[in-house]
Design an enzyme around this catalytic site. Structure first.
Site, short mmCIF file in Angstrom:
data_model
loop_
_atom_site.label_atom_id
_atom_site.label_comp_id
_atom_site.label_asym_id
_atom_site.label_seq_id
_atom_site.Cartn_x
_atom_site.Cartn_y
_atom_site.Cartn_z
N GLY A 28 0.85 -1.19 0.00
CA GLY A 28 0.00 0.00 0.00
C GLY A 28 0.88 1.23 0.00
O GLY A 28 1.39 1.64 1.03
N LEU A 29 1.08 1.81 -1.20
CA LEU A 29 2.00 2.93 -1.34
C LEU A 29 1.27 4.21 -1.73
O LEU A 29 1.69 4.95 -2.60
CB LEU A 29 3.08 2.60 -2.39
CG LEU A 29 3.98 1.41 -2.05
CD1 LEU A 29 4.90 1.10 -3.23
CD2 LEU A 29 4.79 1.69 -0.79
N GLY A 33 1.45 5.45 2.96
CA GLY A 33 2.36 4.32 2.82
C GLY A 33 3.63 4.67 2.09
O GLY A 33 4.73 4.26 2.49
N LYS A 195 -6.33 4.84 18.53
CA LYS A 195 -6.41 5.70 17.34
C LYS A 195 -7.86 6.07 17.04
O LYS A 195 -8.15 7.19 16.60
CB LYS A 195 -5.78 4.99 16.14
CG LYS A 195 -5.85 5.77 14.82
CD LYS A 195 -5.21 7.15 14.91
CE LYS A 195 -4.89 7.76 13.56
NZ LYS A 195 -5.94 7.75 12.58
N HIS A 198 -8.74 8.77 19.39
CA HIS A 198 -7.97 9.94 18.92
C HIS A 198 -8.73 10.66 17.80
O HIS A 198 -8.86 11.89 17.81
CB HIS A 198 -6.60 9.46 18.43
CG HIS A 198 -5.83 10.44 17.59
ND1 HIS A 198 -6.11 10.66 16.25
CD2 HIS A 198 -4.78 11.24 17.87
CE1 HIS A 198 -5.27 11.55 15.76
NE2 HIS A 198 -4.45 11.92 16.72
N ASN A 199 -9.24 9.90 16.84
CA ASN A 199 -9.95 10.52 15.72
C ASN A 199 -11.29 11.10 16.16
O ASN A 199 -11.74 12.12 15.62
CB ASN A 199 -10.16 9.49 14.61
CG ASN A 199 -8.92 9.35 13.74
OD1 ASN A 199 -7.80 9.59 14.20
ND2 ASN A 199 -9.09 8.92 12.51
N GLU A 202 -10.48 14.34 17.58
CA GLU A 202 -10.13 15.23 16.46
C GLU A 202 -11.39 15.84 15.86
O GLU A 202 -11.42 17.04 15.53
CB GLU A 202 -9.37 14.43 15.42
CG GLU A 202 -8.89 15.19 14.21
CD GLU A 202 -8.19 14.27 13.23
OE1 GLU A 202 -8.82 13.92 12.21
OE2 GLU A 202 -7.05 13.88 13.50
N TYR A 203 -12.45 15.05 15.72
CA TYR A 203 -13.71 15.57 15.19
C TYR A 203 -14.19 16.73 16.05
O TYR A 203 -14.63 17.77 15.54
CB TYR A 203 -14.78 14.47 15.21
CG TYR A 203 -14.80 13.55 14.01
CD1 TYR A 203 -13.62 13.13 13.40
CD2 TYR A 203 -15.99 13.07 13.51
CE1 TYR A 203 -13.65 12.27 12.33
CE2 TYR A 203 -16.03 12.21 12.43
CZ TYR A 203 -14.86 11.81 11.84
OH TYR A 203 -14.89 10.96 10.78
#
Length: 325
Positions: A28-29, A33, A195, A198-199, A202-203
């Site tokens: 996954g780049l 990534g 996480k 955390h999100n 963030e909202y």
């Protein structure tokens, strides 16, 4: 095979070691990534990267000096055991399919890291699937966005102590500092859980800032300069933050509000945080309301508001405004 090359499918070729002698696979780049692979490569790690798009692989081979792999099998063959393979894929079926495939290809002692925004329940289940084959698993909540390449990534990881020790050298490179900015927060699932919350936070932070700035903009009598004020708040204010700095930078560059649709997407993690609050019976009105307001912004037909107009007309005779007015 030297850096800056692409391994063919099924190839089991020897690749030149980076300065550290460390090797990792990255599947996954995309922006995250690819940038993470670049940060690792800059630190002397040999990164073997694969993406569903050959063009994307070629671009990172050219710009970051990673070793490209045309297939997952080629990536696995290029890495010595025990392997560490890091996934940066969209949550859901894509990650699920990749993990199931790796469970059938990897060997005992290998480790898979899911650095995407997967649901922590999925991470717990996937870890159990891999454990049946003797394959380790780490869920790595990853924050830092496009700035992580230069500043480092905040990494919240869940794993057994053994897996955490195996992956630690890579975490120390990806983080802002070897001893800071990453933490083994708990067992499998804990990384994605932290996480997720955390999100959700963030909202709430974003909604609060947006509402406050809208109030400033609305006070037309003062002709307030939002860029100047957000810059001001970033110096010694209680509300100073990186999010505020990014907002100030965007405002300084200028924003054409007329060209922007008032639609704000939501990630799965905001929803999962609200659901978790309900399941635990813990009040989280700010996080939940911020999520609901994003839902509201996505309702292009604004049926909720149309219904309110119908009700106001029914009980009070208030006029219903025509579309486009």
């Amino acid at each position: 095979m030297a850096h800056g090359s692409v391994l063919s499918s099924g190839a089991a070729e020897t690749i030149v070691k980076g300065e550290t002698g460390m090797k990792i696979g990255m599947i996954g780049l995309g922006k995250m990534g690819g940038n993470m692979a670049t940060r690792l490569a800059r630190a002397g790690v040999t990164v073997v990267g694969h993406d569903h798009s050959p063009e994307v692989v070629s671009s990172w081979v050219a710009s970051a000096g990673i070793v490209g792999a045309s297939s997952v099998d080629a990536l696995i063959a290029a890495l010595p055991a025990p392997r560490v393979i890091w996934l940066m894929l969209p949550s859901g079926p894509i990650t699920e399919e990749q993990l199931v495939g790796l469970s059938q290809r990897l060997a005992p002692g290998d480790v898979v890291v899911d650095g995407g925004n997967s649901n922590y329940h999925d991470s717990e289940r996937r870890a159990a699937l891999l454990a049946e084959k003797g394959i380790g698993f780490m869920d790595a909540g990853t924050s830092g966005g496009v700035w992580g390449l230069e500043n480092g990534y905040c990494l919240m990881v869940g794993a057994t102590p053994e897996v955490a020790r195996q992956v630690r050298p890579f975490l120390e490179i990806l983080a802002p500092h070897p001893e800071r900015g990453w933490a083994h927060v708990g067992p499998v699932g804990a990384g994605h859980y932290v996480k997720m919350v955390h999100n959700g936070i963030e909202y709430g932070m974003m909604q609060s800032l947006a509402e406050g700035l809208a109030l400033l903009q609305g006070k037309t009598a003062f002709d307030l300069d939002l860029a100047k004020i957000t810059d001001l708040w970033g110096e010694g204010s209680v509300v100073r933050s990186w999010l505020l700095e990014l907002t100030a930078d965007a405002l300084r560059k200028g924003v054409d509000w007329n060209q922007m649709a008032a639609v704000v997407a939501d990630s799965g993690e905001g929803r999962w945080t609200a659901i978790e609050a309900i399941e635990q019976g813990i009040p989280a009105p700010v996080l939940s309301l911020a999520l609901h307001l994003r839902f509201q912004s996505q309702d292009r037909d604004a049926l909720t508001f149309k219904l309110l107009s119908v009700m106001r007309h029914a009980f009070g005779g208030h006029a219903i405004q025509a579309s486009g007015q």
